[in-house]
Design an enzyme around this catalytic site. Structure first.
Site, PDB file in Angstrom:
ATOM      1  N   ASP A  98       0.761  -0.993  -0.076  1.00  0.00           N
ATOM      2  CA  ASP A  98       0.155  -0.780   0.193  1.00  0.00           C
ATOM      3  C   ASP A  98       0.821   1.071  -0.088  1.00  0.00           C
ATOM      4  O   ASP A  98       1.974   1.121   0.507  1.00  0.00           O
ATOM      5  CB  ASP A  98      -0.744   0.268   1.307  1.00  0.00           C
ATOM      6  CG  ASP A  98      -2.336   0.406   1.320  1.00  0.00           C
ATOM      7  OD1 ASP A  98      -3.147   0.311   1.407  1.00  0.00           O
ATOM      8  OD2 ASP A  98      -1.960   1.985   1.094  1.00  0.00           O
ATOM      9  N   TYR A 156     -14.157   7.403 -13.759  1.00  0.00           N
ATOM     10  CA  TYR A 156     -13.972   6.088 -12.576  1.00  0.00           C
ATOM     11  C   TYR A 156     -14.901   4.322 -13.229  1.00  0.00           C
ATOM     12  O   TYR A 156     -13.845   3.533 -13.508  1.00  0.00           O
ATOM     13  CB  TYR A 156     -14.266   5.837 -11.146  1.00  0.00           C
ATOM     14  CG  TYR A 156     -15.035   4.896 -10.457  1.00  0.00           C
ATOM     15  CD1 TYR A 156     -16.037   4.634 -10.559  1.00  0.00           C
ATOM     16  CD2 TYR A 156     -13.875   4.805  -9.596  1.00  0.00           C
ATOM     17  CE1 TYR A 156     -15.752   3.028  -9.460  1.00  0.00           C
ATOM     18  CE2 TYR A 156     -13.718   3.710  -9.029  1.00  0.00           C
ATOM     19  CZ  TYR A 156     -14.857   2.803  -8.932  1.00  0.00           C
ATOM     20  OH  TYR A 156     -15.031   1.529  -8.047  1.00  0.00           O
ATOM     21  N   THR A 171     -21.073  -0.018 -10.881  1.00  0.00           N
ATOM     22  CA  THR A 171     -21.584   1.224 -12.003  1.00  0.00           C
ATOM     23  C   THR A 171     -20.157   0.277 -13.296  1.00  0.00           C
ATOM     24  O   THR A 171     -20.966   0.704 -14.201  1.00  0.00           O
ATOM     25  CB  THR A 171     -21.025   2.501 -11.176  1.00  0.00           C
ATOM     26  OG1 THR A 171     -18.963   1.773 -10.934  1.00  0.00           O
ATOM     27  CG2 THR A 171     -20.918   2.456  -9.957  1.00  0.00           C
TER      28      THR A 171
HETATM   29  C1  WQD Z   1     -25.698   5.572  -2.365  1.00  0.00           C
HETATM   30  C2  WQD Z   1     -26.983   6.384  -2.303  1.00  0.00           C
HETATM   31  C3  WQD Z   1     -27.450   9.106  -3.365  1.00  0.00           C
HETATM   32  C4  WQD Z   1     -24.629  10.710  -0.121  1.00  0.00           C
HETATM   33  C5  WQD Z   1     -20.950   4.260  -5.547  1.00  0.00           C
HETATM   34  C6  WQD Z   1     -19.401   5.050  -6.812  1.00  0.00           C
HETATM   35  C7  WQD Z   1     -19.776   3.041  -6.471  1.00  0.00           C
HETATM   36  C8  WQD Z   1     -18.648   2.687  -5.333  1.00  0.00           C
HETATM   37  C9  WQD Z   1     -19.700   3.038  -4.423  1.00  0.00           C
HETATM   38  C10 WQD Z   1     -16.518   2.639  -5.328  1.00  0.00           C
HETATM   39  C11 WQD Z   1     -27.539   7.394  -3.850  1.00  0.00           C
HETATM   40  C12 WQD Z   1     -27.727   8.768  -2.226  1.00  0.00           C
HETATM   41  C13 WQD Z   1     -25.444   9.254  -0.970  1.00  0.00           C
HETATM   42  C14 WQD Z   1     -25.692  11.483   0.578  1.00  0.00           C
HETATM   43  C15 WQD Z   1     -27.502  10.418  -0.600  1.00  0.00           C
HETATM   44  N1  WQD Z   1     -17.740   3.462  -5.180  1.00  0.00           N
HETATM   45  N2  WQD Z   1     -26.450  10.343  -1.242  1.00  0.00           N
HETATM   46  N3  WQD Z   1     -27.056  11.578  -0.075  1.00  0.00           N
HETATM   47  O1  WQD Z   1     -23.505   6.543  -5.585  1.00  0.00           O
HETATM   48  O2  WQD Z   1     -24.786   4.349  -5.047  1.00  0.00           O
HETATM   49  O3  WQD Z   1     -21.419   4.466  -5.785  1.00  0.00           O
HETATM   50  O4  WQD Z   1     -19.697   4.665  -3.977  1.00  0.00           O
HETATM   51  O5  WQD Z   1     -16.057   1.998  -5.879  1.00  0.00           O
HETATM   52  O6  WQD Z   1     -18.470   2.706  -7.581  1.00  0.00           O
HETATM   53  O7  WQD Z   1     -20.789   4.615  -8.125  1.00  0.00           O
HETATM   54  O8  WQD Z   1     -22.859   5.834  -3.064  1.00  0.00           O
HETATM   55  O9  WQD Z   1     -23.089   5.813  -0.994  1.00  0.00           O
HETATM   56  O10 WQD Z   1     -22.657   7.705  -2.970  1.00  0.00           O
HETATM   57  O11 WQD Z   1     -24.741   7.034  -3.101  1.00  0.00           O
HETATM   58  O12 WQD Z   1     -28.457  11.112  -0.902  1.00  0.00           O
HETATM   59  O13 WQD Z   1     -24.658  13.359   0.919  1.00  0.00           O
HETATM   60  O14 WQD Z   1     -27.029   7.710  -1.813  1.00  0.00           O
HETATM   61  O15 WQD Z   1     -27.895   9.991  -4.141  1.00  0.00           O
HETATM   62  O16 WQD Z   1     -28.745   7.156  -4.023  1.00  0.00           O
HETATM   63  P1  WQD Z   1     -22.902   4.955  -4.898  1.00  0.00           P
HETATM   64  P2  WQD Z   1     -23.498   6.792  -2.273  1.00  0.00           P
END
Ligand code: WQD
Length: 338
Positions: free
Chosen positions: A32, A149, A127
């Site tokens: 790492d 990404y 994703t």
């Molecule tokens: C989850 C849900 C937001 C924050 C991403 C990447 C994925 C992985 C995980 C790397 C969504 C909602 C979020 C907030 C909210 N990353 N939300 N308020 O976008 O599904 O996935 O992160 O490996 O590859 O795509 O995860 O936790 O950001 O969002 O309402 O303050 O929570 O809109 O619906 P996501 P997330």
């Protein structure tokens, strides 16, 4: 003893996989560069696993360092976590993501090939399904990308597939849905720097009082409560999937698998569950949709069950409870009992 190298093994998913692999009897080395991990995690892993942690500080983009690693010990396989992972950041700095995520993989693979090491578990993501319209998601759906990404993860999957046509690569691609939660000891967990992008670490900081309120990004989706659906999976279940993936590769069984629970959870479901874990109704307000978000992502987990015998065991309450215990312990500086 089966020897495994974990690139990015000091990170969130890597550190939990380290614990699961050690408990399964693997000999594990962490590589790492600590660009997104606290050095103190190594001491906590040593306490957790009852012995010294073999760790090398270095980058997967450093070919000389990789050659030295593979010359020092005959590895049976590699789990490749080391990558940049922030969707939003990738749209601002795409070249950094291409260099680290794609360049890092090809450099690692060149060093593995030179050392005759052919088994690799690759950390991919749901994703790669882009903006799906058919649910639950199966592995044979068309792939696309909605961010640099996701482009890097999709490209890496295709590199691994093409490379296996020329050399005896044995590849396990694991498409993670949404990893959350922490080890039950509260000694390791998700430790994002700055204001978290992801839902659970953000809610955790609201619960700690470090952030004022949760913004719920949109309540006009086509779901029962109007908020977006995701397939949250406990990080220790995800770690178990990596152990099983490696065991399958040791038997020569390559695979591409969704790693999720198959149970969609909405943002408001998560808010309610975390409020219950924290013992109070956490403040939130409805905000506009976040650009780039898809309405729904949840897995059909059946192929992982058939191929690896894997099934997620931990429920939403355990995801939230373990996260809440971790963030409190971290805020208090892990006052270990002596
Ligand atoms: C989850 C849900 C937001 C924050 C991403 C990447 C994925 C992985 C995980 C790397 C969504 C909602 C979020 C907030 C909210 N990353 N939300 N308020 O976008 O599904 O996935 O992160 O490996 O590859 O795509 O995860 O936790 O950001 O969002 O309402 O303050 O929570 O809109 O619906 P996501 P997330």
């Amino acid at each position: 003893m089966t020897r495994i190298l974990l690139t990015g093994g000091a990170g969130y998913i890597g550190s939990h996989t380290f614990v699961a692999l050690r408990e399964a009897g693997f000999d594990v080395t962490i590589l790492d560069d600590f660009s997104n991990a606290e050095p103190s995690v190594i001491d906590r892993l040593a306490r957790l696993t009852g012995g010294p942690v073999d760790v090398v500080r270095g980058s997967v983009m450093d070919r000389d360092a990789l050659d030295a690693l593979f010359a020092a010990k005959p590895y049976d396989g590699v789990v490749h976590f080391a990558a940049r992972k922030a969707v939003g950041e990738s749209t601002e700095r795409p070249l950094d993501y291409f260099e680290t995520n794609i360049g890092g993989l090809t450099t690692l693979m060149q060093a593995m090939r030179a050392a005759d090491v052919w088994r690799i578990v690759f950390s991919s993501t749901a994703t790669v399904y882009g903006e799906p319209e058919v649910f639950p998601l199966t592995e044979d759906l068309p792939l696309s990308h909605t961010s640099p990404y996701a482009f890097t993860k999709l490209t890496c999957e295709r590199i691994l597939e093409q490379a296996a046509r020329a050399d005896p690569w044995c590849v396990g691609v694991l498409r993670y849905f949404n990893p959350v939660g922490a080890h039950s000891s509260a000694m390791i967990g998700e430790d994002p720097r700055g204001v978290p992008d992801n839902l659970m670490p953000f809610i955790a900081k609201v619960a700690l009082g470090e952030l004022a309120e949760l913004q719920v990004f949109g309540d006009d989706y086509d779901t029962p409560d109007g908020t977006a659906w995701r397939d949250y999976i406990h990080v220790m279940d995800l770690a178990d999937a990596h152990v099983r993936s490696l065991q399958a590769l040791m038997d020569g069984r390559a695979h591409v698998l969704n790693i999720g629970t198959g149970r969609p959870i909405s943002v408001l479901d998560m808010h309610a569950a975390y409020s219950a874990a924290a013992g109070r109704d956490l403040p939130y307000r409805i905000a506009p949709r976040r650009p780039g978000d898809v309405p729904k992502l949840y897995a059909d987990p059946s192929r992982a069950r058939q191929v690896l015998g894997f099934q997620a065991k931990r429920d939403l309450d355990e995801m939230c409870r373990s996260s809440w215990e971790w963030v409190q312990a971290r805020a208090q500086g892990w006052r270990f009992n002596s």
